[in-house]
Design an enzyme around this catalytic site. Structure first.
Site, short mmCIF file in Angstrom:
data_model
loop_
_atom_site.label_atom_id
_atom_site.label_comp_id
_atom_site.label_asym_id
_atom_site.label_seq_id
_atom_site.Cartn_x
_atom_site.Cartn_y
_atom_site.Cartn_z
N HIS A 21 -21.77 -105.38 -99.00
CA HIS A 21 -21.96 -104.04 -98.45
C HIS A 21 -21.77 -102.96 -99.51
O HIS A 21 -22.11 -101.80 -99.27
CB HIS A 21 -21.00 -103.79 -97.28
CG HIS A 21 -21.36 -104.56 -96.05
ND1 HIS A 21 -20.61 -104.51 -94.89
CD2 HIS A 21 -22.39 -105.41 -95.79
CE1 HIS A 21 -21.16 -105.29 -93.97
NE2 HIS A 21 -22.24 -105.84 -94.50
N ASN A 36 -33.41 -107.86 -87.25
CA ASN A 36 -34.35 -108.01 -88.36
C ASN A 36 -35.42 -106.93 -88.42
O ASN A 36 -36.24 -106.93 -89.35
CB ASN A 36 -35.02 -109.38 -88.29
CG ASN A 36 -34.04 -110.50 -88.60
OD1 ASN A 36 -33.15 -110.34 -89.43
ND2 ASN A 36 -34.21 -111.64 -87.93
N ASP A 50 -21.36 -97.71 -99.18
CA ASP A 50 -20.34 -97.50 -100.19
C ASP A 50 -20.65 -96.18 -100.90
O ASP A 50 -21.20 -96.16 -102.01
CB ASP A 50 -20.37 -98.67 -101.19
CG ASP A 50 -19.23 -98.63 -102.18
OD1 ASP A 50 -18.46 -97.67 -102.17
OD2 ASP A 50 -19.12 -99.59 -102.97
N ARG A 59 -29.59 -109.30 -97.75
CA ARG A 59 -29.52 -109.25 -96.28
C ARG A 59 -30.52 -110.23 -95.67
O ARG A 59 -30.21 -110.93 -94.70
CB ARG A 59 -29.81 -107.82 -95.81
CG ARG A 59 -29.68 -107.62 -94.32
CD ARG A 59 -29.79 -106.16 -93.96
NE ARG A 59 -29.70 -105.96 -92.52
CZ ARG A 59 -30.58 -105.28 -91.80
NH1 ARG A 59 -31.64 -104.73 -92.39
NH2 ARG A 59 -30.42 -105.13 -90.51
N HIS A 95 -29.52 -113.29 -93.20
CA HIS A 95 -30.09 -113.41 -91.86
C HIS A 95 -30.87 -114.71 -91.70
O HIS A 95 -30.89 -115.31 -90.62
CB HIS A 95 -30.99 -112.22 -91.56
CG HIS A 95 -30.25 -110.97 -91.24
ND1 HIS A 95 -30.78 -109.93 -90.48
CD2 HIS A 95 -28.99 -110.56 -91.56
CE1 HIS A 95 -29.88 -108.97 -90.35
NE2 HIS A 95 -28.80 -109.32 -91.01
#
Length: 324
Positions: free
Chosen positions: A189, A91, A242, A57, A61
């Protein structure tokens, strides 16, 4: 005059070549750089496997704002009054900065002023995903660190979990990524977690006509309300993107999306475009190894977004601050 023009042309070509990322960029300047990162990852990540999702992530970003230049790592400074990307809402829940700082410290001890923070993020992300049982991919290096980081740019440029497919497509296109890249990168994800504010609007007061997002499976929505985000104002509860498979980098995320159980509106959005839906079905019809290969190509492509090379940027001594 022709000879002079030829020299200029050759120099320009050489500059372009030297300015590109390449495999083994540090093979001479810091031969053990990649091994130092890999060894540290191998030693520590098995104890905190959740950092895999955190670093991927962070890398995402970082690359979506001013390119993959480590600008997401910079601290805000009271002297300048500048709020950096770290202070932007997307963030505030990014973690793993201490991990990158430790790697930078090790590399500065081995090869002072050689390895960029941007390359550390790119390499550590890949190595962390591999250690946790996920795919590997090529990480050409040679990135340099940016010296500018602005919170408002992060807020406007990082795709949001409530974006629709049109907005997502444009956000990715702005970074030279296409719909296939969107589908593949969303596959990360499968190991992610989220806090309630990133999706609770789908559970409470979604619209004037429906309290729940109709594109979200009703049984799943009820479960989320009953056992996870029990109030609209819950800001601390962590939820698996998930469920039941968060620690495994697999295809179950895509199966859940097709069952209308993607956690974010941006997940559901992937089913509302014929091309993205076709990509999802193709992934599920193929093998896990094929997905790993395709995901890796998308990650390598993302890692090249607007990189600074050659004489651009700098090699930060401390990832949280520009060099003085």
């Amino acid at each position: 005059m022709k000879g002079f023009c030829l020299i200029i042309f050759v120099l320009a070509i050489l500059g372009s070549v030297q300015g590109q990322l390449k495999m083994g960029f540090y093979s001479r300047s810091c031969p053990k750089a990649e091994k130092i990162i890999q060894d540290y990852v191998n030693q520590h990540i098995p104890r905190v496997p959740s950092l895999g999702a955190a670093l991927i992530r962070m890398h995402f970003h970082d690359c979506f704002v001013r390119g993959c230049d480590g600008s997401v790592l910079l601290n805000s400074t009271s002297s300048s009054g500048n709020q950096t990307e770290k202070a932007a809402t997307p963030n505030l829940t990014v973690t793993g900065f201490d991990f990158i700082d430790k790697l930078k410290s090790l590399l500065e001890s081995a090869c002072p002023g050689i390895v960029s923070c941007a390359d550390i993020v790119a390499l550590a992300t890949r190595d962390t995903i591999v250690v946790t049982g996920g795919p590997s991919w090529r990480v050409p290096t040679g990135r340099r660190d940016g010296t500018v980081s602005i919170a408002s740019e992060a807020l406007s440029q990082i795709p949001a979990p409530f974006n629709n497919i049109t907005t997502l497509q444009q956000s990715f296109a702005n970074k030279s990524l296409d719909l296939k890249d969107l589908v593949l990168l969303s596959g990360a994800h499968t190991i992610g977690i989220a806090r309630c504010p990133s999706f609770s609007n789908r559970l409470y007061n979604f619209s004037a006509s429906s309290s729940t997002d109709p594109s979200l499976d009703s049984e799943y929505a009820n479960t989320l309300r009953a056992s996870k985000c029990r109030t609209p104002n819950d800001t601390t509860t962590l939820v698996e993107m998930d469920p039941g498979s968060r620690r495994t980098f697999d295809l179950s995320y895509y199966r859940l999306v097709l069952k209308r159980r993607g956690l974010f509106e941006s997940d559901s959005a992937l089913t509302k475009n014929s091309r993205t839906l076709r990509y999802i079905n193709k992934i599920l019809q193929g093998s896990l190894n094929n997905f790993y290969k395709e995901f890796g190509l998308a990650m390598e492509k993302m890692g090249r977004i607007d990189v600074k090379t050659g004489s651009s940027g700098e090699i930060r001594r401390n990832c949280a601050f520009v060099n003085s």
